[in-house]
Design an enzyme around this catalytic site. Sequence first.
Site, PDB file in Angstrom:
ATOM      1  N   CYS A   1       7.952  13.975  -5.486  1.00 21.71           N
ATOM      2  CA  CYS A   1       6.809  14.209  -4.590  1.00 21.71           C
ATOM      3  C   CYS A   1       6.718  15.655  -4.112  1.00 21.71           C
ATOM      4  CB  CYS A   1       6.867  13.262  -3.412  1.00 21.71           C
ATOM      5  SG  CYS A   1       6.754  11.560  -3.959  1.00 21.71           S
TER       6      CYS A   1
ATOM      7  N   HIS B   1      -1.646  10.030  -1.305  1.00 14.89           N
ATOM      8  CA  HIS B   1      -0.507  10.799  -1.807  1.00 14.89           C
ATOM      9  C   HIS B   1      -0.445  10.768  -3.335  1.00 14.89           C
ATOM     10  CE1 HIS B   1       3.412  12.310  -2.514  1.00 14.89           C
ATOM     11  NE2 HIS B   1       4.083  11.181  -2.474  1.00 14.89           N
TER      12      HIS B   1
ATOM     13  N   CYS C   1       9.497  15.047   1.612  1.00 18.51           N
ATOM     14  CA  CYS C   1      10.609  14.282   1.063  1.00 18.51           C
ATOM     15  C   CYS C   1      10.268  13.911  -0.375  1.00 18.51           C
ATOM     16  CB  CYS C   1      10.846  13.015   1.880  1.00 18.51           C
ATOM     17  SG  CYS C   1       9.397  11.944   1.929  1.00 18.51           S
TER      18      CYS C   1
HETATM   19  C1  LIG Z   1       2.451  -0.526  -0.012  1.00 22.73           C
HETATM   20  C2  LIG Z   1       1.701  -0.825  -1.299  1.00 22.73           C
HETATM   21  C3  LIG Z   1       2.537  -1.736  -2.201  1.00 22.73           C
HETATM   22  C4  LIG Z   1       0.412  -1.547  -0.893  1.00 22.73           C
HETATM   23  O1  LIG Z   1      -0.364  -1.715  -2.021  1.00 22.73           O
HETATM   24  P1  LIG Z   1      -1.655  -2.655  -1.984  1.00 22.73           P
HETATM   25  O2  LIG Z   1      -1.235  -4.058  -1.671  1.00 22.73           O
HETATM   26  O3  LIG Z   1      -2.413  -2.392  -3.217  1.00 22.73           O
HETATM   27  O4  LIG Z   1      -2.423  -2.075  -0.730  1.00 22.73           O
HETATM   28  P2  LIG Z   1      -3.867  -2.385  -0.214  1.00 22.73           P
HETATM   29  O5  LIG Z   1      -4.544  -1.104   0.073  1.00 22.73           O
HETATM   30  O6  LIG Z   1      -4.562  -3.366  -1.104  1.00 22.73           O
HETATM   31  O7  LIG Z   1      -3.571  -3.065   1.178  1.00 22.73           O
HETATM   32  C5  LIG Z   1      -3.103  -4.409   1.275  1.00 22.73           C
HETATM   33  C6  LIG Z   1      -3.856  -5.057   2.410  1.00 22.73           C
HETATM   34  O8  LIG Z   1      -3.564  -4.347   3.615  1.00 22.73           O
HETATM   35  C7  LIG Z   1      -4.746  -3.952   4.236  1.00 22.73           C
HETATM   36  N1  LIG Z   1      -4.545  -2.648   4.868  1.00 22.73           N
HETATM   37  C8  LIG Z   1      -3.895  -1.593   4.333  1.00 22.73           C
HETATM   38  N2  LIG Z   1      -3.935  -0.590   5.205  1.00 22.73           N
HETATM   39  C9  LIG Z   1      -4.585  -0.994   6.284  1.00 22.73           C
HETATM   40  C10 LIG Z   1      -4.936  -0.396   7.524  1.00 22.73           C
HETATM   41  N3  LIG Z   1      -4.597   0.863   7.805  1.00 22.73           N
HETATM   42  N4  LIG Z   1      -5.629  -1.129   8.402  1.00 22.73           N
HETATM   43  C11 LIG Z   1      -5.977  -2.395   8.141  1.00 22.73           C
HETATM   44  N5  LIG Z   1      -5.676  -3.011   6.989  1.00 22.73           N
HETATM   45  C12 LIG Z   1      -4.993  -2.318   6.083  1.00 22.73           C
HETATM   46  C13 LIG Z   1      -5.759  -3.871   3.126  1.00 22.73           C
HETATM   47  O9  LIG Z   1      -7.086  -4.030   3.593  1.00 22.73           O
HETATM   48  C14 LIG Z   1      -5.363  -5.001   2.243  1.00 22.73           C
HETATM   49  O10 LIG Z   1      -5.888  -6.200   2.780  1.00 22.73           O
HETATM   50  P3  LIG Z   1      -6.529  -7.312   1.836  1.00 22.73           P
HETATM   51  O11 LIG Z   1      -5.365  -7.784   0.986  1.00 22.73           O
HETATM   52  O12 LIG Z   1      -7.039  -8.320   2.800  1.00 22.73           O
HETATM   53  O13 LIG Z   1      -7.576  -6.606   1.055  1.00 22.73           O
HETATM   54  C15 LIG Z   1       1.354   0.469  -2.072  1.00 22.73           C
HETATM   55  O14 LIG Z   1       0.405   1.222  -1.357  1.00 22.73           O
HETATM   56  C16 LIG Z   1       2.594   1.301  -2.307  1.00 22.73           C
HETATM   57  O15 LIG Z   1       3.377   0.999  -3.212  1.00 22.73           O
HETATM   58  N6  LIG Z   1       2.780   2.363  -1.499  1.00 22.73           N
HETATM   59  C17 LIG Z   1       3.957   3.154  -1.530  1.00 22.73           C
HETATM   60  C18 LIG Z   1       3.790   4.222  -2.515  1.00 22.73           C
HETATM   61  C19 LIG Z   1       5.090   4.966  -2.678  1.00 22.73           C
HETATM   62  O16 LIG Z   1       6.131   4.411  -2.882  1.00 22.73           O
HETATM   63  N7  LIG Z   1       4.982   6.259  -2.587  1.00 22.73           N
HETATM   64  C20 LIG Z   1       6.104   7.087  -2.759  1.00 22.73           C
HETATM   65  C21 LIG Z   1       6.296   7.813  -1.526  1.00 22.73           C
HETATM   66  S1  LIG Z   1       7.440   9.130  -1.781  1.00 22.73           S
END
Ligand SMILES: CC(C)(COP(=O)(O)OP(=O)(O)OC[C@H]1O[C@@H](n2cnc3c(N)ncnc32)[C@H](O)[C@@H]1OP(=O)(O)O)[C@@H](O)C(=O)NCCC(=O)NCCS
Length: 431
Positions: A94, A387, A417
């Site tokens: 990242c 991101h 990070c």
């Molecule tokens: C966490 C993760 C698995 C979620 O993926 P996802 O399930 O596709 O996420 P979504 O955007 O569909 O959100 C899931 C649900 O939460 C809800 N939601 C997410 N953020 C929200 C917020 N801020 N407020 C309200 N609801 C929220 C969405 O509306 C969705 O609801 P639904 O299922 O009713 O539609 C994915 O974003 C991920 O892997 N993130 C980490 C990435 C990572 O590892 N990065 C490396 C960093 S170094």
Amino acid sequence: MPTFGNGRRVAIVAGLRTPFAKAGTVLKSMSAIELGRACVSELVERTNLDTAQVQAVVFGTVIPSVLAPNIAREVALMPIFPKGVQAYTVSRACASANQAITDAADQIALGHAEVIIAGGAESLSNVPILHSRGFSDVLMSANRAKSVPQKLRAFTRVRPRDLRPIAPAIAEPSTGETMGQSAEKMAKINHIPRDEQDQFALRSHRLAAAGTADGRLTAEIAPAYVSPRYETVMTADNGIREQTSYDQLAALKPVFDRAYGSVTAGNSSPLTDGGAAVLLMSDACARALGYAPLAYIRAYAYAALDPGEQLLQAPVLAAPVALRRAGLTLADMDLVEMHEAFAAQVLSNLAGFESRAWAERAGFSTPVGEVDRTRLNVMGGSIAIGHPFGATGARILTTLCNELRRRDGKFGLLTVCAAGGMGHAMVVERA
Ligand SMILES: CC(C)(COP(=O)(O)OP(=O)(O)OC[C@H]1O[C@@H](n2cnc3c(N)ncnc32)[C@H](O)[C@@H]1OP(=O)(O)O)[C@@H](O)C(=O)NCCC(=O)NCCS
């Protein structure tokens, strides 16, 4: 004065990015190369840059195309550049755009170059899907076969399990732990409660929504004309939830530890597509070409720790070194931009900055200190904005420099990070 010891100062002249889009949405048809080209071509346009002045393009990407792994060269081969602009691609998870930027800065500081475009791009909508080892062997045998019957015979060895595709996981090759699991672990070790994570996520969305509404974030975004049809134009990030509330965030189920966890889709950064780039020059060259630099790179540092420990905690080791190299302290920083992989990681990093034990691990007797929250990620961060792994570093540097200027601040600290247990920190000084 930040001079790298030889009188040469590295200036950040400008930065620009594409809108950031949640993976699988508006930008899903664009490759990382196209995203990189989109932001770089607009950066050149907006800065009225004579591309004959550009000596190199350095780009970061985390999951490269297997067909065109040197994304930097593909960006530099846009018709707007002379063919002689050399280009190479770096990978530091990242912090890949940060690596591109510091590589470029080193080349400028050494006097090997005067003008470099550095940045990164990522399309998490277009990750390469791999064949299994078994199916790859079959394809190779079929390719080597000298007759059609021999080719067909090779395929008789295919078993159903060989046909299962393999997608890259966001997991540590050394430990098998995903980023989300690491964030969970850090929340538990550092006692970061769920409500603090959700409050931090809410803050990220609110501040990013405000920065979008008043045009500060929008000013850093080049509209993306979505290929291949060019019928859609994307002008703003689509992950920022203006309407989200604490109650909505608190209602989300943990994703990475369903029974006892606290890390949710709401307090994690989303998988994202996008590109970002900065224009770097030696100060002397910038002035000679008539540019007014935004800021100078004063110092930077990288650090690493055991990925099996606290995967995303190494900014705590990098920041004090960058500050020492800059000859400054946290108290001198007018702004702090911290990459938000997860709220649990940001809050763990902030706690680490205040910890004597972490200071000692970094070789210091006193902690970095408490980050003034009014100076931290003042336009939100990766949780809301998104991101795209390879691009985030260039986004953060651009925001930091622009906002330092708006606030008439002097110094800014950024931290990122990265997978592999790595961390980056940079100190910039407003020009
Ligand atoms: C966490 C993760 C698995 C979620 O993926 P996802 O399930 O596709 O996420 P979504 O955007 O569909 O959100 C899931 C649900 O939460 C809800 N939601 C997410 N953020 C929200 C917020 N801020 N407020 C309200 N609801 C929220 C969405 O509306 C969705 O609801 P639904 O299922 O009713 O539609 C994915 O974003 C991920 O892997 N993130 C980490 C990435 C990572 O590892 N990065 C490396 C960093 S170094």
